[in-house]
Design a protein around this motif. Structure first.
Motif, short mmCIF file in Angstrom:
data_model
loop_
_atom_site.label_atom_id
_atom_site.label_comp_id
_atom_site.label_asym_id
_atom_site.label_seq_id
_atom_site.Cartn_x
_atom_site.Cartn_y
_atom_site.Cartn_z
N ASN A 95 0.83 -1.21 0.00
CA ASN A 95 0.00 0.00 0.00
C ASN A 95 0.86 1.25 0.00
O ASN A 95 0.58 2.21 -0.72
CB ASN A 95 -0.92 0.02 1.22
CG ASN A 95 -2.15 -0.84 1.01
OD1 ASN A 95 -2.41 -1.27 -0.11
ND2 ASN A 95 -2.88 -1.09 2.08
N PHE A 154 -5.86 9.27 2.85
CA PHE A 154 -7.28 8.94 2.62
C PHE A 154 -8.12 9.89 3.46
O PHE A 154 -7.63 10.55 4.38
CB PHE A 154 -7.59 7.49 2.96
CG PHE A 154 -7.24 7.10 4.39
CD1 PHE A 154 -8.17 7.30 5.41
CD2 PHE A 154 -6.01 6.55 4.69
CE1 PHE A 154 -7.86 6.95 6.70
CE2 PHE A 154 -5.70 6.21 5.99
CZ PHE A 154 -6.62 6.41 7.00
N THR A 186 -10.39 10.79 6.25
CA THR A 186 -10.60 10.11 7.53
C THR A 186 -12.06 9.84 7.83
O THR A 186 -12.36 9.03 8.70
CB THR A 186 -10.02 10.95 8.69
OG1 THR A 186 -10.41 12.30 8.49
CG2 THR A 186 -8.52 10.85 8.75
N TYR A 241 -13.92 8.17 6.08
CA TYR A 241 -14.20 6.80 5.65
C TYR A 241 -13.34 5.79 6.41
O TYR A 241 -13.21 4.65 6.00
CB TYR A 241 -13.96 6.65 4.15
CG TYR A 241 -14.80 7.60 3.33
CD1 TYR A 241 -16.20 7.50 3.37
CD2 TYR A 241 -14.22 8.58 2.55
CE1 TYR A 241 -16.97 8.38 2.64
CE2 TYR A 241 -14.99 9.46 1.83
CZ TYR A 241 -16.38 9.36 1.87
OH TYR A 241 -17.13 10.23 1.16
N GLN A 242 -12.77 6.25 7.48
CA GLN A 242 -11.83 5.42 8.24
C GLN A 242 -12.42 4.07 8.64
O GLN A 242 -11.75 3.04 8.56
CB GLN A 242 -11.42 6.16 9.52
CG GLN A 242 -10.07 5.73 10.03
CD GLN A 242 -9.53 6.74 11.04
OE1 GLN A 242 -10.19 7.70 11.38
NE2 GLN A 242 -8.33 6.51 11.49
N LEU A 245 -12.17 1.40 6.06
CA LEU A 245 -10.83 1.10 5.58
C LEU A 245 -10.50 -0.39 5.63
O LEU A 245 -9.90 -0.94 4.70
CB LEU A 245 -9.83 1.87 6.44
CG LEU A 245 -8.49 2.27 5.86
CD1 LEU A 245 -8.69 3.05 4.56
CD2 LEU A 245 -7.75 3.14 6.86
N LEU A 251 -11.21 2.94 -1.23
CA LEU A 251 -11.43 4.37 -1.11
C LEU A 251 -10.92 5.12 -2.34
O LEU A 251 -11.07 6.33 -2.43
CB LEU A 251 -10.74 4.91 0.15
CG LEU A 251 -11.16 4.30 1.48
CD1 LEU A 251 -10.47 5.01 2.64
CD2 LEU A 251 -12.67 4.34 1.65
#
Lengths: 477, 188
Positions: A376, A411, A413, A415-416, A419, A426
């Motif tokens: 990643n 990213f 946050t 949508y944390q 994850l 995302l």
């Protein structure tokens, strides 16, 4: 300080008793002081009146003994002060100043007849009172009378009071002790039993039950506690049942997804194989458009194949037995980074890697954790001219915390929570490839080791991923 | 000089011997000095009857009847100090009939032969009758009020309290306590 600490740890009922006792003792002492002051002052005033009266009486009666030189009768007269206990010395002096007759009370005090009476008058001399007066008859001085009164008797009376106060104080202290024993038996001990019981309940033992032998507040509390324990035990067993059902359902689901994935692979292989074959054999006869269709089919099939592979790996990771061992995290990480040498070729990446500890876990599974996180980091720093990736660890009380930080795109946050979900992505797949299984896999492996995973990020500036592992190996599921 | 010293020594020895042979009192003062002082002290503890004085400042007469045994001592002990407001005077009487105006009459031992007669004639005066005639009982029976005696080498006195009371004298009760007896003359 030590004493105050000890006092602070006393049970409440003892503190209360001590306060009450201190107050009682202090007031008793005050009463005693008050009595002493009152006694001494009233006694002194009394003596200041009494002594001259006795003096008058003695002077009148002893005048003829001085006049007619009769010391024997004089002594008899002086002896009458015996009835007044505070008078310790009585003496008559002749006109020439010689002692004519005297009486000295046999006491512990060191009172004695002074060789000279001194000037006439009533005087306070420390703890005794002194009277000197002339003995006169019809204005003619016949001699001098000396009287001394001691406060000794008031002191002995005060000693008596002190004794009474002491007895009262002792009785109070004794009573307080009994009261404390009683309170301990009736209040403290049951409370202490309840608190021990509550501690056992808190420790997870739900079989305990408190004795409900008294009808007071403690008994009610015990009843409530028993009720609560029973309620807890009931809901706990209910939960256990639910959990078992859930686990069974989960296992079934995993088996199902494994077999589905596995079964999906065979037809997919056929699709890829035959599209490939078609491409090779009939490629020249197809026009540009038809060839493009075949390529799209092939790409989609490959992506689908990757997805199925990842899914299979994921379900394998969930089910495989863990082979726990001690191993060096540094060498593992080096292997992982080496595996990415192809992807990183030609890129400007600065690695800042701290030394990592030796940990206890499943090497194969943890390798997947690092592989996913490193992958990643490499992937999301691709837009950067100069990528910076930092890896390190922190030692906490029970855990090691590992982190990997990059200066990639980061990213959002908000949508944390998505994850680490399965198939959650995302980012646009056109921009950053991926199946959405990697972080779910990471979370699953770390949790099976008894650790946890979390992440921080500032969108456009970078991201940091953390995971913790217990120092002494974790709980395994 | 040596001779004089020997004379002094011998006379001192003789004096010492004589003194030791004499029936002297253990007290430092001579007997009649003590008796003289006692006469005055009696005046301090006795109240005289109403008609004893002619006025509030009239003299207090101490009279001696018969041969004076006091020598200079009476003057020495009594002079100057008044009894109450009464200045003290001393009178020496030849006969009992001269006792009018006396507050106190000391009857000398020389009157012993005429004791009854003397005392009888003194009964109509306001005088306190004192004597050292022995036995005191006899003196009291004859009408005396205070008899001086020697007891344990000390001068003491016996009181004829009944008679003194009858005559209107008020004798201080504390003085009665010091008296060897208050029933002088009553004993057989």
């Amino acid at each position: 300080m030590q004493i105050s600490l000890r006092v602070r740890n006393w049970p409440i009922q003892r503190k209360l008793l001590m306060i009450i006792l201190a107050a009682i003792s202090a007031s008793l002492a005050l009463v005693l002081v008050g009595i002493a002051v009152y006694e001494i002052t009233t006694y002194r005033t009394h003596l200041m009146k009494e002594v001259p009266d006795v003096g008058d009486f003695l002077a009148a009666n002893s005048a003829p003994t001085l006049a007619f030189d009769d010391p024997k009768t004089a002594r008899e007269i002086l002896q009458t002060v015996r009835a007044t206990p505070e008078l310790t010395v009585a003496a008559l002096y002749a006109v020439n100043g010689q002692v004519f007759a005297s009486y000295v009370r046999a006491t512990r005090s060191f009172a004695s007849v002074p060789p000279k009476p001194g000037p006439a008058g009533l005087r306070i001399r420390g703890s005794h009172i002194e009277l000197v007066r002339p003995v006169k008859q019809k204005g003619v001085t016949l001699g001098t009378l000396y009287l001394r009164a001691d406060m000794a008797s008031v002191y002995s009376r005060l000693r008596g009071y002190a004794g009474i106060v002491l007895v009262v104080a002792l009785a109070l202290w004794g009573g307080a002790f009994l009261l404390q024993v009683l309170l301990k038996r009736l209040v403290s001990d049951p409370l202490f039993r309840l608190s021990k019981m509550a501690a056992r309940i808190a420790g997870g033992d739900l079989r305990v039950s408190a004795p409900e032998d008294s009808g007071d507040e403690i008994g009610q509390l015990a009843k409530a506690l028993n009720h609560m324990t029973a309620e807890l035990a009931r809901s706990y067993s209910e939960l256990q049942g639910n959990l078992k059902q859930l686990q069974t359902a989960n296992k079934e689901l995993e088996a199902f997804s494994y077999s589905v994935s596995h079964d999906l692979r065979a037809p997919l292989r056929h699709i890829i194989g035959f599209v490939d074959l078609l491409f090779k054999e009939a490629g020249d006869r197809l026009d540009e458009n038809n060839r493009h269709y075949l390529e799209v089919i092939l790409d989609s099939a490959r992506i689908m194949g990757n997805l199925i592979d990842d899914l299979l790996a994921f379900s394998r990771n969930s089910r495989a037995e863990m082979a726990m061992q001690w191993f060096d995290f540094n060498s593992l990480l080096n292997e992982v980074i080496d595996d990415f040498s192809v992807e990183t070729k030609g890129r400007n990446i600065e690695w800042n890697i701290e030394s990592l500890p030796v940990i206890f876990g499943d090497r194969t599974l943890l390798r997947q954790v690092w592989a996913n996180l490193v992958s990643n980091a490499i992937k999301f720093t691709r837009p950067r001219d100069r990528a910076i990736i930092m890896i390190g660890s922190k030692r906490e009380e029970n855990d090691f915390i590992f982190f990997i930080r990059d200066n990639g795109v980061g990213f959002d946050t908000q949508y944390q929570d998505k994850l680490f979900g399965l198939f959650q992505r995302l980012h646009d797949p056109d921009e950053f490839e991926g199946t959405g299984v990697g972080l779910a896999n990471v979370q699953r492996i770390v949790r099976r080791h008894g650790g946890n995973v979390w992440a921080e990020s500032v969108l456009g500036e970078g991201a940091a991923f953390y995971f913790s592992l217990p120092k002494k190996g974790g709980a395994q599921t | 000089m040596e001779f004089l010293k020997i004379i002094w020594g011998i006379s001192a020895c003789i004096l010492a011997l004589t003194l030791s042979q004499m029936p002297v009192l253990a007290q430092e003062a001579p007997e009649y000095q003590i008796k003289a002082a006692m006469l005055y002290k009696f005046a301090l503890f006795v109240e005289w009857p109403a008609g004893a004085f002619s006025g509030p400042a009239s003299p207090f007469a101490v009279c001696v009847l018969g041969t004076d045994p006091f020598g200079p001592w009476l003057q020495h002990e009594i002079d100057e100090t008044p009894v109450g407001k009464h200045p003290v005077v001393i009178r020496y009487l030849g006969k009992a009939e001269e006792a009018g105006g006396c507050q106190m009459v000391f009857i000398s031992r020389s009157e012993r032969p005429r004791l009854k007669k003397v005392l009888a004639s003194l009964q109509n005066t306001h005088a306190l009758l004192i004597s050292d005639i022995s036995p005191a009982n006899e003196f009291c029976r004859a009408g005396g009020m205070i008899g001086l005696i020697i007891k344990n080498n000390k001068v003491r006195f016996e009181l004829n309290a009944a008679l003194a009371g009858k005559k209107g004298f008020k004798i201080d009760s504390t003085m009665k306590r010091v008296a060897t007896s208050v029933k002088c003359g009553e004993e057989p």
